[in-house]
Scaffold this motif. Structure first.
Motif, PDB file in Angstrom:
ATOM      1  N   PHE A   1      -2.958   7.126 -14.312  1.00 18.44           N
ATOM      2  CA  PHE A   1      -2.179   6.820 -13.118  1.00 18.44           C
ATOM      3  C   PHE A   1      -2.779   7.304 -11.804  1.00 18.44           C
ATOM      4  CE2 PHE A   1       0.951   6.863 -16.580  1.00 18.44           C
ATOM      5  CZ  PHE A   1       1.544   5.612 -16.393  1.00 18.44           C
ATOM      6  N   ILE A   2      -3.737   8.225 -11.840  1.00 21.15           N
ATOM      7  CA  ILE A   2      -4.286   8.757 -10.587  1.00 21.15           C
ATOM      8  C   ILE A   2      -5.528   7.954 -10.178  1.00 21.15           C
ATOM      9  CG2 ILE A   2      -5.213  10.791  -9.428  1.00 21.15           C
ATOM     10  CD1 ILE A   2      -2.266  10.985 -10.210  1.00 21.15           C
ATOM     11  N   PRO A   3      -5.576   7.456  -8.942  1.00 23.14           N
ATOM     12  CA  PRO A   3      -6.759   6.701  -8.498  1.00 23.14           C
ATOM     13  C   PRO A   3      -7.985   7.596  -8.370  1.00 23.14           C
ATOM     14  CG  PRO A   3      -5.259   7.080  -6.669  1.00 23.14           C
ATOM     15  CD  PRO A   3      -4.546   7.555  -7.901  1.00 23.14           C
ATOM     16  N   LYS A   4      -9.134   6.959  -8.349  1.00 23.33           N
ATOM     17  CA  LYS A   4     -10.385   7.710  -8.254  1.00 23.33           C
ATOM     18  C   LYS A   4     -10.412   8.573  -7.004  1.00 23.33           C
ATOM     19  CE  LYS A   4     -15.407   7.151  -8.199  1.00 23.33           C
ATOM     20  NZ  LYS A   4     -16.538   6.187  -8.218  1.00 23.33           N
ATOM     21  N   SER A   5      -9.934   8.026  -5.881  1.00 28.23           N
ATOM     22  CA  SER A   5      -9.889   8.777  -4.624  1.00 28.23           C
ATOM     23  C   SER A   5      -8.584   8.477  -3.920  1.00 28.23           C
ATOM     24  CB  SER A   5     -11.067   8.413  -3.727  1.00 28.23           C
ATOM     25  OG  SER A   5     -10.975   9.098  -2.485  1.00 28.23           O
ATOM     26  N   THR A   6      -8.027   9.465  -3.236  1.00 31.21           N
ATOM     27  CA  THR A   6      -6.780   9.281  -2.493  1.00 31.21           C
ATOM     28  C   THR A   6      -7.003   9.357  -0.986  1.00 31.21           C
ATOM     29  OG1 THR A   6      -6.344  11.651  -2.758  1.00 31.21           O
ATOM     30  CG2 THR A   6      -5.330  10.172  -4.351  1.00 31.21           C
ATOM     31  N   LYS A   7      -8.245   9.415  -0.574  1.00 34.62           N
ATOM     32  CA  LYS A   7      -8.548   9.531   0.852  1.00 34.62           C
ATOM     33  C   LYS A   7      -8.729   8.152   1.479  1.00 34.62           C
ATOM     34  CE  LYS A   7     -10.645  14.075   0.319  1.00 34.62           C
ATOM     35  NZ  LYS A   7      -9.464  14.771   0.872  1.00 34.62           N
ATOM     36  N   SER A   8      -8.542   8.059   2.779  1.00 35.95           N
ATOM     37  CA  SER A   8      -8.759   6.812   3.498  1.00 35.95           C
ATOM     38  C   SER A   8     -10.236   6.470   3.500  1.00 35.95           C
ATOM     39  CB  SER A   8      -8.244   6.939   4.936  1.00 35.95           C
ATOM     40  OG  SER A   8      -9.006   7.915   5.644  1.00 35.95           O
TER      41      SER A   8
ATOM     42  N   ASP B   1       0.828  -1.212   0.000  1.00 37.90           N
ATOM     43  CA  ASP B   1       0.000   0.000   0.000  1.00 37.90           C
ATOM     44  C   ASP B   1       0.860   1.260   0.000  1.00 37.90           C
ATOM     45  OD1 ASP B   1      -2.651   1.276   0.271  1.00 37.90           O
ATOM     46  OD2 ASP B   1      -1.911   1.890   2.235  1.00 37.90           O
ATOM     47  N   GLN B   2       1.942   1.243   0.775  1.00 39.39           N
ATOM     48  CA  GLN B   2       2.829   2.402   0.840  1.00 39.39           C
ATOM     49  C   GLN B   2       3.529   2.634  -0.491  1.00 39.39           C
ATOM     50  OE1 GLN B   2       3.007   4.583   3.395  1.00 39.39           O
ATOM     51  NE2 GLN B   2       4.217   5.789   1.950  1.00 39.39           N
ATOM     52  N   ARG B   3       3.912   1.541  -1.165  1.00 37.05           N
ATOM     53  CA  ARG B   3       4.555   1.680  -2.478  1.00 37.05           C
ATOM     54  C   ARG B   3       3.598   2.272  -3.501  1.00 37.05           C
ATOM     55  NH1 ARG B   3       7.044  -3.232  -0.950  1.00 37.05           N
ATOM     56  NH2 ARG B   3       5.423  -4.446  -1.997  1.00 37.05           N
ATOM     57  N   LYS B   4       2.326   1.885  -3.424  1.00 36.23           N
ATOM     58  CA  LYS B   4       1.319   2.458  -4.327  1.00 36.23           C
ATOM     59  C   LYS B   4       1.139   3.952  -4.069  1.00 36.23           C
ATOM     60  CE  LYS B   4      -1.430  -1.753  -5.050  1.00 36.23           C
ATOM     61  NZ  LYS B   4      -2.737  -2.411  -4.805  1.00 36.23           N
ATOM     62  N   LYS B   5       1.091   4.309  -2.790  1.00 36.27           N
ATOM     63  CA  LYS B   5       0.958   5.726  -2.446  1.00 36.27           C
ATOM     64  C   LYS B   5       2.153   6.525  -2.957  1.00 36.27           C
ATOM     65  CE  LYS B   5      -1.858   5.273   1.769  1.00 36.27           C
ATOM     66  NZ  LYS B   5      -1.888   5.524   3.240  1.00 36.27           N
ATOM     67  N   THR B   6       3.352   5.967  -2.776  1.00 38.97           N
ATOM     68  CA  THR B   6       4.569   6.653  -3.228  1.00 38.97           C
ATOM     69  C   THR B   6       4.560   6.837  -4.733  1.00 38.97           C
ATOM     70  OG1 THR B   6       5.813   5.702  -1.375  1.00 38.97           O
ATOM     71  CG2 THR B   6       7.091   6.567  -3.221  1.00 38.97           C
ATOM     72  N   ARG B   7       4.111   5.802  -5.469  1.00 37.30           N
ATOM     73  CA  ARG B   7       4.065   5.916  -6.928  1.00 37.30           C
ATOM     74  C   ARG B   7       3.092   7.005  -7.361  1.00 37.30           C
ATOM     75  NH1 ARG B   7       1.662   1.146 -10.651  1.00 37.30           N
ATOM     76  NH2 ARG B   7      -0.224   2.015  -9.709  1.00 37.30           N
ATOM     77  N   VAL B   8       1.936   7.065  -6.714  1.00 34.71           N
ATOM     78  CA  VAL B   8       0.954   8.095  -7.047  1.00 34.71           C
ATOM     79  C   VAL B   8       1.523   9.487  -6.763  1.00 34.71           C
ATOM     80  CG1 VAL B   8      -1.305   9.071  -6.454  1.00 34.71           C
ATOM     81  CG2 VAL B   8      -1.041   6.599  -6.709  1.00 34.71           C
ATOM     82  N   ILE B   9       2.212   9.634  -5.624  1.00 38.59           N
ATOM     83  CA  ILE B   9       2.796  10.936  -5.278  1.00 38.59           C
ATOM     84  C   ILE B   9       3.809  11.368  -6.326  1.00 38.59           C
ATOM     85  CG2 ILE B   9       4.332  12.097  -3.642  1.00 38.59           C
ATOM     86  CD1 ILE B   9       2.882  10.635  -1.396  1.00 38.59           C
ATOM     87  N   TYR B  10       4.646  10.429  -6.804  1.00 38.05           N
ATOM     88  CA  TYR B  10       5.644  10.775  -7.823  1.00 38.05           C
ATOM     89  C   TYR B  10       4.980  11.183  -9.139  1.00 38.05           C
ATOM     90  CZ  TYR B  10       9.531   9.153  -4.936  1.00 38.05           C
ATOM     91  OH  TYR B  10      10.471   9.032  -3.944  1.00 38.05           O
ATOM     92  N   VAL B  11       3.891  10.506  -9.499  1.00 39.36           N
ATOM     93  CA  VAL B  11       3.165  10.890 -10.715  1.00 39.36           C
ATOM     94  C   VAL B  11       2.562  12.286 -10.552  1.00 39.36           C
ATOM     95  CG1 VAL B  11       1.206  10.347 -12.220  1.00 39.36           C
ATOM     96  CG2 VAL B  11       2.691   8.509 -11.404  1.00 39.36           C
ATOM     97  N   VAL B  12       2.046  12.566  -9.356  1.00 44.51           N
ATOM     98  CA  VAL B  12       1.487  13.897  -9.083  1.00 44.51           C
ATOM     99  C   VAL B  12       2.574  14.961  -9.183  1.00 44.51           C
ATOM    100  CG1 VAL B  12       0.517  15.352  -7.249  1.00 44.51           C
ATOM    101  CG2 VAL B  12      -0.469  13.114  -7.713  1.00 44.51           C
ATOM    102  N   TYR B  13       3.763  14.651  -8.686  1.00 47.76           N
ATOM    103  CA  TYR B  13       4.875  15.596  -8.831  1.00 47.76           C
ATOM    104  C   TYR B  13       5.149  15.895 -10.307  1.00 47.76           C
ATOM    105  CZ  TYR B  13       6.197  15.016  -3.881  1.00 47.76           C
ATOM    106  OH  TYR B  13       6.207  15.015  -2.507  1.00 47.76           O
ATOM    107  N   LEU B  14       5.120  14.858 -11.129  1.00 53.26           N
ATOM    108  CA  LEU B  14       5.353  15.040 -12.570  1.00 53.26           C
ATOM    109  C   LEU B  14       4.254  15.901 -13.188  1.00 53.26           C
ATOM    110  CD1 LEU B  14       6.787  14.434 -15.234  1.00 53.26           C
ATOM    111  CD2 LEU B  14       5.504  12.275 -15.349  1.00 53.26           C
ATOM    112  N   ILE B  15       2.999  15.611 -12.846  1.00 52.47           N
ATOM    113  CA  ILE B  15       1.878  16.393 -13.388  1.00 52.47           C
ATOM    114  C   ILE B  15       1.990  17.853 -12.961  1.00 52.47           C
ATOM    115  CG2 ILE B  15      -0.632  16.712 -13.240  1.00 52.47           C
ATOM    116  CD1 ILE B  15      -0.822  13.621 -12.957  1.00 52.47           C
ATOM    117  N   ALA B  16       2.350  18.086 -11.700  1.00 54.49           N
ATOM    118  CA  ALA B  16       2.500  19.457 -11.211  1.00 54.49           C
ATOM    119  C   ALA B  16       3.624  20.186 -11.944  1.00 54.49           C
ATOM    120  CB  ALA B  16       2.765  19.456  -9.701  1.00 54.49           C
ATOM    121  N   ALA B  17       4.758  19.506 -12.148  1.00 58.75           N
ATOM    122  CA  ALA B  17       5.888  20.122 -12.851  1.00 58.75           C
ATOM    123  C   ALA B  17       5.507  20.486 -14.281  1.00 58.75           C
ATOM    124  CB  ALA B  17       7.090  19.171 -12.846  1.00 58.75           C
ATOM    125  N   LEU B  18       4.758  19.592 -14.943  1.00 50.37           N
ATOM    126  CA  LEU B  18       4.315  19.870 -16.314  1.00 50.37           C
ATOM    127  C   LEU B  18       3.342  21.043 -16.343  1.00 50.37           C
ATOM    128  CD1 LEU B  18       3.812  16.231 -17.658  1.00 50.37           C
ATOM    129  CD2 LEU B  18       5.597  17.846 -18.339  1.00 50.37           C
TER     130      LEU B  18
END
Length: 420
Positions: A200-207, A22-39
């Motif tokens: 790459f972004i899940p439908k929801s990122t909340k618990s 689960d933590q690895r999935k969260k980390t991957r999503v965060i890195y994709v978000v960083y890329l989207i933000a940079a773009l």
């Protein structure tokens, strides 16, 4: 199986293994978000390279350019809280998709702008263009509270990367191919960002608990009651007031900088692009090497005081600068103060509310910036035309000195009360 090994009741796998996945999935999503933000920041700074020169071609003077910027501030001021609430209710993927789609339309309208009215019309999609607040929401949702400031600061690192890439690319493309082609590049880039979101972004990122709490609330995208409720949490209203009052003078300078570069420093488009790229390099160093270490060693309050005091000194320096070389020296403490101030206030505000409301809070933070952009162009245009660039720096010095003195006095008073 080892009898002492805990298992996940739903998957029958070791709990540690499930948590690690689960933590690895969260980390991957965060890195994709960083890329989207940079773009997204890249395309926005590409647009910043286009708009002032296109506006000048279409006959805009300083005051009319200020009105154009004010319009953007008003639109995003109205859209920010709604977009944040929309993200909380309908999830990260839908929110980011809406933001990226609006950016595509924004650039297409800019590409066909051949009349002063079109410059105003192409700003209308900015009501939904909140990629950065949506990215902040995702990072806040997926990061631990004690590591939130550091995680949000990396979005600032993405901002620096986008500033360098967008400013440099914008200056080169305008010089060689013109404003229309540059705007088309922005539209194509925004479409690529949309593809990343959908894949790459899940439908929801909340618990699950946060999602259930959100579903229990009234599903109104714009709810004044929700905003009032959030403002009642301890520490939220004072932090918002500091964010507005202390942020206004620096916001005036940032909004007016394109005009300052064009008229005071007399920079060509390509030179302006290089200067903005320099901004980005300095911001990257601050976000990547400085802020993370500072947040691990010092309290949020101490860092907030430092950033406000630094802004006061930056304002004093801006009031006395004479050329672009002096400004390049001032940029270092300026970017430090702005970076620390933005990261710390956002971190403090998201920690002050439940995780189910991080999107709404990020939307409100974006609205603070929009409010500043609404006020700043008119005030900045008036000051620049009537009193010159030194007046903008002088106001930043006076306002931040007053805020710093008030906060320091309040902190010392609280410390004395605790000792008693």
């Amino acid at each position: 199986m080892n009898p002492t090994t805990e298992t996940d009741p739903e998957t029958s796998k070791p709990a540690g293994s499930a948590q690690g996945t689960d933590q690895r999935k969260k980390t991957r999503v965060i890195y994709v978000v960083y890329l989207i933000a940079a773009l997204d920041i890249t395309w926005m700074f590409l647009q910043f390279s286009v708009t002032p020169y296109l506006a000048k071609k279409l006959g805009f003077d300083t005051l009319w350019f200020g009105y154009l910027q004010t319009m953007v501030g008003v639109i995003q001021l109205l859209g920010g809280p709604m977009f944040g609430r929309f993200a909380d209710l309908f999830g990260a993927r839908l929110a980011l998709s809406l933001a990226c789609s609006s950016t595509v339309v924004f650039f297409l309208l800019l590409a066909v702008a051949d009349h002063p009215a079109m410059l105003f019309i192409h700003k209308l999609p900015t009501v939904f263009m909140h990629v950065l607040p949506a990215s902040q929401m995702v990072v806040a949702d997926l990061s631990e509270p004690e590591k939130r400031a550091e995680a949000l600061s990396k979005l600032g690192l993405c901002f620096g990367i986008g500033m360098i890439a967008g400013s440099t690319l914008g200056g080169l493309l305008i010089t060689r191919y013109g404003e229309t082609f540059t705007a088309c590049v922005g539209a194509a880039g925004s479409l690529f960002s949309l593809i990343l979101v959908l894949n790459f972004i899940p439908k929801s990122t909340k618990s699950q608990a946060s999602t259930a709490q959100t579903q229990d609330k009234k599903k109104s995208v714009f709810s004044l009651g929700e905003i009032v409720r959030l403002m009642k949490y301890p520490g939220v209203t004072p932090t918002f007031l500091v964010k507005i009052i202390s942020g206004l003078p620096s916001g005036i300078f940032q909004v007016m900088f394109s005009i300052i570069a064009l008229e005071f420093f007399k920079l060509e488009p390509q030179q302006n692009g290089y200067l903005m790229a320099y901004f980005g390099v300095v911001q990257m160093l601050m976000q990547g090497l400085v802020i993370g270490r500072l947040t691990a060693r010092f309290s949020d309050h101490a860092l907030l005081l430092t950033s406000i005091g630094g802004s006061a000194l930056v304002g004093l320096a801006q009031a006395n600068m004479q050329n672009v070389f002096q400004f390049c020296i001032i940029v270092v403490p300026m970017m430090f103060s702005l970076s620390v101030f933005g990261v710390i206030t956002d971190s403090m505000l998201t920690k002050s509310v439940p995780s189910s409301d991080t999107g709404t809070m990020m939307g409100l933070c974006a609205s603070v910036q929009s409010l500043l952009r609404t006020i700043a162009p008119t005030v900045g245009g008036f000051l620049y035309v009537n009193y010159g660039i030194s007046s903008i720096g002088s106001i930043e010095f006076i306002v931040n000195t007053c805020v710093f003195g008030y906060m320091l006095r309040r902190h010392l008073r609280r410390s004395t009360e605790h000792q008693d």
